[in-house]
Design a protein around this motif. Structure first.
Motif, PDB file in Angstrom:
ATOM      1  N   CYS A 208       0.611  -1.063  -0.559  1.00  0.00           N
ATOM      2  CA  CYS A 208       0.170   0.174   0.550  1.00  0.00           C
ATOM      3  C   CYS A 208       0.999   1.740  -0.313  1.00  0.00           C
ATOM      4  O   CYS A 208       0.568   2.286  -0.472  1.00  0.00           O
ATOM      5  CB  CYS A 208      -0.885  -0.021   1.010  1.00  0.00           C
ATOM      6  SG  CYS A 208       0.115  -0.232   2.757  1.00  0.00           S
ATOM      7  N   HIS A 209       2.055   1.194   0.658  1.00  0.00           N
ATOM      8  CA  HIS A 209       2.919   2.241   0.588  1.00  0.00           C
ATOM      9  C   HIS A 209       3.452   2.737  -1.043  1.00  0.00           C
ATOM     10  O   HIS A 209       3.716   3.675  -1.259  1.00  0.00           O
ATOM     11  CB  HIS A 209       4.205   1.937   0.953  1.00  0.00           C
ATOM     12  CG  HIS A 209       5.198   0.771   0.340  1.00  0.00           C
ATOM     13  ND1 HIS A 209       4.071  -0.489   1.313  1.00  0.00           N
ATOM     14  CD2 HIS A 209       6.430   0.486  -0.211  1.00  0.00           C
ATOM     15  CE1 HIS A 209       5.757  -1.406   0.669  1.00  0.00           C
ATOM     16  NE2 HIS A 209       5.882   0.022  -0.716  1.00  0.00           N
ATOM     17  N   ARG A 210       2.971   1.545  -2.151  1.00  0.00           N
ATOM     18  CA  ARG A 210       3.017   1.928  -3.445  1.00  0.00           C
ATOM     19  C   ARG A 210       1.845   3.047  -4.014  1.00  0.00           C
ATOM     20  O   ARG A 210       2.628   2.973  -5.231  1.00  0.00           O
ATOM     21  CB  ARG A 210       3.822   1.130  -4.537  1.00  0.00           C
ATOM     22  CG  ARG A 210       4.489   0.543  -4.242  1.00  0.00           C
ATOM     23  CD  ARG A 210       4.846  -0.975  -4.571  1.00  0.00           C
ATOM     24  NE  ARG A 210       5.810  -1.903  -4.051  1.00  0.00           N
ATOM     25  CZ  ARG A 210       6.245  -3.260  -4.423  1.00  0.00           C
ATOM     26  NH1 ARG A 210       5.172  -3.733  -4.655  1.00  0.00           N
ATOM     27  NH2 ARG A 210       6.868  -3.478  -3.714  1.00  0.00           N
ATOM     28  N   VAL A 211       1.147   3.352  -3.197  1.00  0.00           N
ATOM     29  CA  VAL A 211       0.042   4.522  -3.406  1.00  0.00           C
ATOM     30  C   VAL A 211       0.225   6.104  -3.240  1.00  0.00           C
ATOM     31  O   VAL A 211       0.606   6.008  -2.343  1.00  0.00           O
ATOM     32  CB  VAL A 211      -1.492   3.958  -3.272  1.00  0.00           C
ATOM     33  CG1 VAL A 211      -2.370   4.903  -3.422  1.00  0.00           C
ATOM     34  CG2 VAL A 211      -1.236   2.331  -2.963  1.00  0.00           C
ATOM     35  N   THR A 212       0.353   6.719  -4.633  1.00  0.00           N
ATOM     36  CA  THR A 212       0.462   8.609  -4.078  1.00  0.00           C
ATOM     37  C   THR A 212      -0.656   8.936  -4.751  1.00  0.00           C
ATOM     38  O   THR A 212      -1.604   8.666  -4.974  1.00  0.00           O
ATOM     39  CB  THR A 212       1.390   8.547  -5.280  1.00  0.00           C
ATOM     40  OG1 THR A 212       0.699   8.097  -6.883  1.00  0.00           O
ATOM     41  CG2 THR A 212       2.905   8.181  -4.883  1.00  0.00           C
ATOM     42  N   GLY A 213      -0.714  10.486  -4.189  1.00  0.00           N
ATOM     43  CA  GLY A 213      -1.449  11.071  -4.551  1.00  0.00           C
ATOM     44  C   GLY A 213      -1.358  11.023  -5.995  1.00  0.00           C
ATOM     45  O   GLY A 213      -0.724  11.039  -6.981  1.00  0.00           O
ATOM     46  N   SER A 214      -2.502  12.007  -6.639  1.00  0.00           N
ATOM     47  CA  SER A 214      -2.581  11.865  -8.361  1.00  0.00           C
ATOM     48  C   SER A 214      -1.420  12.741  -8.420  1.00  0.00           C
ATOM     49  O   SER A 214      -0.989  12.298 -10.239  1.00  0.00           O
ATOM     50  CB  SER A 214      -4.381  12.868  -8.873  1.00  0.00           C
ATOM     51  OG  SER A 214      -4.355  13.846  -8.082  1.00  0.00           O
ATOM     52  N   ASP A 215      -0.830  14.011  -8.220  1.00  0.00           N
ATOM     53  CA  ASP A 215      -0.250  14.794  -8.326  1.00  0.00           C
ATOM     54  C   ASP A 215       1.461  13.993  -8.348  1.00  0.00           C
ATOM     55  O   ASP A 215       2.447  14.761  -8.479  1.00  0.00           O
ATOM     56  CB  ASP A 215       0.304  15.871  -7.999  1.00  0.00           C
ATOM     57  CG  ASP A 215       0.077  15.890  -6.417  1.00  0.00           C
ATOM     58  OD1 ASP A 215       0.149  15.021  -5.826  1.00  0.00           O
ATOM     59  OD2 ASP A 215      -0.393  17.157  -5.933  1.00  0.00           O
ATOM     60  N   GLY A 216       1.435  12.801  -7.882  1.00  0.00           N
ATOM     61  CA  GLY A 216       2.445  12.447  -7.642  1.00  0.00           C
ATOM     62  C   GLY A 216       3.129  11.804  -5.560  1.00  0.00           C
ATOM     63  O   GLY A 216       3.805  11.769  -5.833  1.00  0.00           O
ATOM     64  N   SER A 217       2.193  13.034  -4.767  1.00  0.00           N
ATOM     65  CA  SER A 217       2.609  13.546  -3.588  1.00  0.00           C
ATOM     66  C   SER A 217       2.721  12.160  -2.705  1.00  0.00           C
ATOM     67  O   SER A 217       1.565  11.342  -3.328  1.00  0.00           O
ATOM     68  CB  SER A 217       1.929  14.584  -3.393  1.00  0.00           C
ATOM     69  OG  SER A 217       0.642  14.482  -3.081  1.00  0.00           O
TER      70      SER A 217
END
Length: 168
Positions: free
Chosen positions: A137-146
């Motif tokens: 789950c740590h590989r999921v980011t915000g849509s802007d990559g944040s």
């Protein structure tokens, strides 16, 4: 989890990691959870007996140590996936498809499971993932990559992504 719960873990193991102590739990069907001690959405209290010789817990601790030493790229552990809703389980399964060294946004994860409108629900399911690191789950980011939201804390998320080569 109540003692009468047929899905409740039957054994646990505390282990150490470079990012802090971890709690592992297993049922007769497989690994039921991997949490950093004290993380959000982790077990607050449990009465699961410690069993360092439990084969699934022993193997999980061994694979986690190899992962942190950069000797393991992909986990190969039996997971007890009976907990969670059908939607949560679909998100958790999709998390396993994100390759090491890569990230994916919550929106893209929603599209991957055929629910493009469900980014918030996807985020909630990601946050409730009971297998920290093993189901990435740590590989999921915000849509802007944040780097947003990680039940184990953003410092740990950053460290995990650096270890995997997704951040420099």
């Amino acid at each position: 989890m109540p003692a009468h719960d047929p899905h409740a873990p039957t054994a646990s193991l505390r282990t150490t990691s470079p990012l802090g102590p971890m709690l592992l739990a297993a049922t007769e069907d497989g690994l039921a959870g991997v949490w950093f001690v004290g993380q959000r959405h982790g077990p607050l209290r449990h009465t699961w007996p410690e069993d360092a010789r439990h084969p699934v817990l022993h193997e999980a601790a061994s694979q986690l140590a190899a992962y942190f030493a950069s000797r393991l790229r992909d986990f190969d552990l039996p997971l007890d996936t009976r907990r969670g809703t059908d939607f949560q389980r679909s998100v958790w399964q999709a998390l396993r498809a994100i390759p090491r060294g890569q990230t994916l946004s919550y929106a893209a994860l929603g599209r991957a499971i055929g629910r493009p409108e469900a980014a918030r629900a996807v985020g909630a399911a990601v946050g409730r993932n009971p297998w920290s690191i093993v189901v990435p789950c740590h590989r999921v980011t915000g849509s802007d990559g944040s780097l947003t939201g990680y039940a184990g804390g953003l410092d740990r998320k950053t460290a995990l992504l650096r270890l995997e080569g997704a951040l420099h």
